[in-house]
Design an enzyme around this catalytic site. Structure first.
Site, PDB file in Angstrom:
ATOM      1  N   SER A 176     -29.530  18.453  27.939  1.00 43.15           N
ATOM      2  CA  SER A 176     -30.144  19.735  27.571  1.00 43.15           C
ATOM      3  C   SER A 176     -30.549  19.712  26.109  1.00 43.15           C
ATOM      4  O   SER A 176     -31.402  18.923  25.719  1.00 43.15           O
ATOM      5  CB  SER A 176     -29.181  20.888  27.877  1.00 43.15           C
ATOM      6  OG  SER A 176     -29.793  22.135  27.658  1.00 43.15           O
ATOM      7  N   THR A 177     -29.936  20.545  25.268  1.00 45.70           N
ATOM      8  CA  THR A 177     -30.321  20.642  23.858  1.00 45.70           C
ATOM      9  C   THR A 177     -30.236  19.288  23.171  1.00 45.70           C
ATOM     10  O   THR A 177     -29.209  18.626  23.209  1.00 45.70           O
ATOM     11  CB  THR A 177     -29.391  21.632  23.132  1.00 45.70           C
ATOM     12  OG1 THR A 177     -29.344  22.853  23.860  1.00 45.70           O
ATOM     13  CG2 THR A 177     -29.867  21.888  21.716  1.00 45.70           C
ATOM     14  N   HIS A 203     -32.948  20.214  30.970  1.00 45.39           N
ATOM     15  CA  HIS A 203     -33.217  21.653  31.017  1.00 45.39           C
ATOM     16  C   HIS A 203     -34.512  21.953  30.275  1.00 45.39           C
ATOM     17  O   HIS A 203     -34.550  21.964  29.049  1.00 45.39           O
ATOM     18  CB  HIS A 203     -32.064  22.439  30.384  1.00 45.39           C
ATOM     19  CG  HIS A 203     -30.778  22.318  31.131  1.00 45.39           C
ATOM     20  ND1 HIS A 203     -29.553  22.571  30.556  1.00 45.39           N
ATOM     21  CD2 HIS A 203     -30.517  21.987  32.415  1.00 45.39           C
ATOM     22  CE1 HIS A 203     -28.591  22.405  31.456  1.00 45.39           C
ATOM     23  NE2 HIS A 203     -29.157  22.038  32.592  1.00 45.39           N
ATOM     24  N   MET A 296     -25.995  22.212  25.437  1.00 48.52           N
ATOM     25  CA  MET A 296     -25.134  23.388  25.424  1.00 48.52           C
ATOM     26  C   MET A 296     -24.616  23.681  26.824  1.00 48.52           C
ATOM     27  O   MET A 296     -25.232  23.308  27.814  1.00 48.52           O
ATOM     28  CB  MET A 296     -25.910  24.605  24.915  1.00 48.52           C
ATOM     29  CG  MET A 296     -26.207  24.590  23.430  1.00 48.52           C
ATOM     30  SD  MET A 296     -27.128  26.059  22.914  1.00 48.52           S
ATOM     31  CE  MET A 296     -25.995  27.358  23.443  1.00 48.52           C
ATOM     32  N   ASP A 299     -23.084  22.798  32.320  1.00 50.08           N
ATOM     33  CA  ASP A 299     -23.780  22.281  33.490  1.00 50.08           C
ATOM     34  C   ASP A 299     -23.498  20.791  33.628  1.00 50.08           C
ATOM     35  O   ASP A 299     -23.590  20.035  32.663  1.00 50.08           O
ATOM     36  CB  ASP A 299     -25.287  22.526  33.345  1.00 50.08           C
ATOM     37  CG  ASP A 299     -26.055  22.190  34.613  1.00 50.08           C
ATOM     38  OD1 ASP A 299     -25.446  22.252  35.714  1.00 50.08           O
ATOM     39  OD2 ASP A 299     -27.252  21.881  34.517  1.00 50.08           O
TER      40      ASP A 299
END
Length: 368
Positions: A176-177, A203, A296, A299
């Site tokens: 993600s991030t 994401h 973050m 997940d």
């Protein structure tokens, strides 16, 4: 946090500056420390004042977001920057370029200045701001030498049986991030003759994932594509889940095939890592290696449990090389990660794991 987080908001739209400013001002831990209508004014302010984080519009007159970001990185390498992008092809392409050029995260513009727009920005932006600033401040904490990131604590004892020494037939990645930059660093290091397929959940919204796949494909020895429903996973091919679709593995006439769906969001995400991890655990069992990178949230945690329950392996990126150690930290703290590695070591470790079945990475561990 003892000291308020000083935020600089940069956008040529007065309405967006107001929306972001209102969202920042409503949080007791944050301070709207400055605004700027373009990159030129922003750089002047950064040169005169101290900010903890910058939100930066992609498209602006005089000096656009990408040029501003590159200028910031010449003088402030660790200052967190969040890009604000329009949901357009041009915006997506520029945002991907910015993320690989040193931006820490991004947020898509929607809304017209209503209360709902302020609430959406507050819900999506503020957690990112706090996580990124916490990481940046940890680099400067007492005990860190020369601005080096603190070393991750050793992973806890595994609470599941050790993975079996079977040959790896699939690598599944959740990120993600900080993901575009992380993928852009380690995927190009994988060999062209990689003997297994790779599935990736990053994401990101629709359009952005296609742009990411195109950029990575131009940099990698392996092929990188945005996944299509019904597609087979092939050796040397990395497939990225398209934005707004979960990507899961099933069987069609006995052969593993991908399926895309728009089932409800999981962990606030679509695509989400958990559905993909759970599905590959069912199809590949102990022959899958799941990798959780920077990001973050949590997940991938439930999916990692599913992979481990089938005898598969879970690796995680270490804290020091992660932009945010949320997802990887969650699987590590849960005792699910067989290995916790720095980003710089992942490509060699993965290539070795696919050659030998069970990687011997005693010489690839993070220092300390």
């Amino acid at each position: 946090m003892a000291d308020k987080i000083r935020v600089l908001v940069v956008d040529d739209s007065a309405a967006i500056r107001r929306i972001v400013g209102d969202a920042v001002s409503q949080d007791p831990d944050l301070e709207l420390a400055g605004t700027a209508p373009n990159g030129k004014v922003a750089l002047e302010q950064i040169g005169r004042h101290k900010f903890d984080i910058v939100t930066l519009d992609v498209e602006m007159p005089e000096l656009d977001g990408l040029a501003t970001l590159k200028a910031i990185r010449q003088t402030h390498r660790s200052l967190p920057v969040i890009m604000f992008s329009a949901l357009t092809e041009r915006g997506a392409r520029t945002t991907i370029e910015a993320l690989t050029a040193g931006a820490n995260d991004y947020l898509c513009k929607t809304g017209d200045g209503s209360g709902n727009a302020v609430e959406r920005v507050r819900n999506e932006l503020i957690p990112r701001v706090k996580a990124l600033v916490a990481k940046a401040r940890s680099w400067q904490a007492p005990g860190s030498v020369g601005g080096a990131a603190p070393t991750s604590a050793p992973p806890p004892r595994l609470n599941l049986a050790a993975p079996r020494a079977t040959r790896i037939e699939l690598i599944a990645i959740g990120v993600s991030t900080g993901g575009p930059a992380a993928l852009g660093e380690f995927l190009p290091r994988l060999p062209a003759n990689l003997s297994v397929p790779i599935l990736i959940v990053q994401h990101m919204p629709a359009l952005f994932t296609r742009m990411l796949a195109e950029r990575l494909s131009s940099q990698c020895k392996i092929r990188v594509e945005e996944a299509r429903s019904g597609q087979a996973a092939e050796p040397g091919l990395a497939l990225i889940a398209p934005g707004d679709f979960h990507m899961v593995m099933g069987r069609e006439l006995g052969s593993p095939r991908l399926t895309l769906n728009q089932n409800p969001h999981e962990n606030g995400c679509r695509p989400a890592v958990d559905p993909m991890f759970k599905s590959v655990a069912e199809i590949y069992g102990d022959r899958v290696l799941g990798l959780i990178l920077t990001g973050m949230g949590v997940d991938g945690l439930r999916g990692a449990e599913a992979i481990r329950s089938k005898g598969g392996r879970i690796w995680a990126q270490d804290e020091a090389s992660s932009v945010v150690w949320g997802m990887a930290g969650a699987v590590t703290r849960a005792g699910l990660a067989e290995q916790v590695l720095p980003l710089s070591k992942l490509a060699d470790a993965l290539a070795e794991a696919t050659r030998s079945g069970r990687a011997d990475i005693r010489n690839l561990r993070a220092p300390g």
